[in-house]
Design an enzyme around this catalytic site. Sequence first.
Site, PDB file in Angstrom:
ATOM      1  N   ASP A   1       0.825  -1.216   0.000  1.00  0.00           N
ATOM      2  CA  ASP A   1       0.000   0.000   0.000  1.00  0.00           C
ATOM      3  C   ASP A   1       0.856   1.261   0.000  1.00  0.00           C
ATOM      4  O   ASP A   1       1.722   1.450   0.861  1.00  0.00           O
ATOM      5  CB  ASP A   1      -0.904   0.026   1.228  1.00  0.00           C
ATOM      6  CG  ASP A   1      -1.909  -1.110   1.254  1.00  0.00           C
ATOM      7  OD1 ASP A   1      -1.927  -1.918   0.307  1.00  0.00           O
ATOM      8  OD2 ASP A   1      -2.675  -1.197   2.223  1.00  0.00           O
TER       9      ASP A   1
ATOM     10  N   GLU B   1     -11.653  -1.195   1.402  1.00  0.00           N
ATOM     11  CA  GLU B   1     -10.331  -0.788   1.864  1.00  0.00           C
ATOM     12  C   GLU B   1      -9.884   0.544   1.275  1.00  0.00           C
ATOM     13  O   GLU B   1     -10.256   0.933   0.180  1.00  0.00           O
ATOM     14  CB  GLU B   1      -9.308  -1.867   1.508  1.00  0.00           C
ATOM     15  CG  GLU B   1      -9.547  -3.192   2.224  1.00  0.00           C
ATOM     16  CD  GLU B   1      -8.387  -4.147   2.034  1.00  0.00           C
ATOM     17  OE1 GLU B   1      -7.575  -4.258   2.972  1.00  0.00           O
ATOM     18  OE2 GLU B   1      -8.300  -4.773   0.968  1.00  0.00           O
TER      19      GLU B   1
END
Length: 425
Positions: free
Chosen positions: A73, A304
């Site tokens: 990420d 998410e």
Amino acid sequence: MKRNHSILSKLALSAFILTGTFAQLPTTSHAASTDDTPVWSREDAQNFTLTDENTAPNIDSFTDVAPDYWIWDTWPLRNRDGSIAKINGYYVQFALTASKEYTWGGRHDHAEIRYFYSKNGKDWEMGTVPYDTDKALGYRQWAGSAMMEKDGTIHLFYTAAGRKDEGPTFEQRLAKTTFEMDYDNKEGFQVTNNGDHQILAEADGEYYETQEQKTGSIIYSFRDPWFFQHPETGEEYIIFEGNTGGDEKTLEEKHIGDVDEDVPAGAEDYNGNVGIAKAENEDLTEFELMPPLLEANGVNQQLERPHVVQKGDDYYLFTISHQFTFAPGLEGPDGLYGFHANSLFGDYEPMNDTGLVIANPAEDPFQAYSWAVLPHGQVISFVNEYHDENGNFQQGGSFAPTLKLKLKGDTSEIKREMGEGEIHG
């Protein structure tokens, strides 16, 4: 398609057990919810079709910018108004990292946030962890966002996952620290004036599910704080991933929509939402939880890394989802999903009818993940699991090619592919 490796890797973070029994739509009391919260319904989340407009180009190789570390990420350093920031002419990105001494699946239990810097926004060098890991909150630090003040103070928002004295549990809290960064030709990047680490918000059990309220096989969510300053009012928020709070899990008609089917048993355990909390002071240390911006009860367990991009009168709420987090009876790809409204707290509707904005190609459905849309339509992500030019399964762990996205009303279109991790202000 060779999918066994992808599924096994995902099980390292959360288990997925698909129940085989079916039941009629529940009609008893339901979990805490706000009647006017927009929903992504089961009716919406069907008939996903991969097209030239929403399918990412194939990845069969990549440049590993940090050979000794897994990278996943990723988010850029932004100014308070959301624009891309620079430090002495350098772009900065933050990313979750873990040493490759840990397995690909095990990296989540050892995540730390490192920064990367680039003069041209294309060629990246890795810096260090910009905070004292002994003082950081959580057993490990998961994704968030970063914002720089005019005076150079950087606010790093992150997820405190677990607690240091308890090992790698799945408890999640929203946290923040501050520091300053500078660059000179002799010393390179330097991090100074590290501030305290603070918890900003915890799940309340009403709007947002606590760990104790969780049902089903996939971990609950209270993570991924993304800083957002309202362009019209100047009010400031963190947007985050959550689950609908409450002790009883049932579905309402609005979560189902007009579909001619029985809802599989267990679908009520999939109750992802997009949360929001309002800043109560300029120091961004006090936040008040608000009702969610969007809920996906009966549709998806994990929305998410949610974030909002504003373009004129259009507000775009983006989130990412795995294939395996869709509720029983629904099938959606690993992808970027988007919702459109005319205000931050508007009536969000799925973009492109279903919500799908970017999907991996059908022949490599897990090649990239964790897409984030930047102000000028650049979409960054990381290389996840893919097949090389010889058809061999490979694990990624570095910046994926940036995609250029065109947004128009409630529709989107991938226009072109850019460099790996490429960003521009």
